[in-house]
Motif scaffolding. Structure first.
Motif, short mmCIF file in Angstrom:
data_model
loop_
_atom_site.label_atom_id
_atom_site.label_comp_id
_atom_site.label_asym_id
_atom_site.label_seq_id
_atom_site.Cartn_x
_atom_site.Cartn_y
_atom_site.Cartn_z
N GLU A 10 0.83 -1.19 0.00
CA GLU A 10 0.00 0.00 0.00
C GLU A 10 0.88 1.25 0.00
N ASP A 11 0.44 2.30 -0.72
CA ASP A 11 1.16 3.57 -0.74
C ASP A 11 0.90 4.30 0.57
N PRO A 12 1.95 4.94 1.09
CA PRO A 12 1.73 5.67 2.35
C PRO A 12 0.83 6.89 2.13
#
Length: 139
Positions: A10-12
């Motif tokens: 997941e992208d931060p």
């Protein structure tokens, strides 16, 4: 060996909600602690001048002398014959004015004698205030 299996990364994310909460608290704090004052308007009563009326300027008699020796007294062309005739012309131009000023507008190449004629005529006419008109040189 990978026991966990394939996992998606997941992208931060940046969470702005706490930032907005802090800014609102700071804004409320500034609004509560700021003192609002009305800028006082100054009520000024200006002084009154009790000065005398300006003195009227004396009558001016303009005498023009060109380089050919021609004379103009208050826009009237005068053919020079004698100093006495010029003095009579100056007396008529002065009329009944009190202490008129004779302004000599002589051309730069006018003869010295032409200017002396005007000064002598003014003396004979009883006009003691004489001045010369000049111009500033252009650069």
């Amino acid at each position: 060996m990978n026991l966990r299996g394939p996992r998606q990364r997941e992208d931060p994310e940046i969470n702005f909600v706490p930032l907005i909460d802090v800014l609102l608290v700071i804004l409320i704090f500034l609004m509560v602690t700021t003192t609002y004052q009305r800028v006082a308007e100054l009520q000024i009563t200006l002084p009154e001048a009790d000065a005398d009326a300006t003195k009227p300027r004396p009558k001016e008699i303009n005498v023009g002398v060109d380089s050919q020796g021609r004379y103009v007294v208050d826009k009237n062309v005068f053919t020079f014959t004698t100093v006495t005739a010029l003095a009579d012309m100056l007396k008529r131009a002065a009329g009944d004015a009190k202490d008129p000023v004779v302004i000599i507008n002589a051309d730069a190449s006018a003869t010295h004698q032409s200017v002396i004629h005007v000064m002598e005529a003014a003396r004979q006419a009883g006009l003691i205030h004489i001045t010369f008109a000049t111009q500033t040189p252009t650069k």
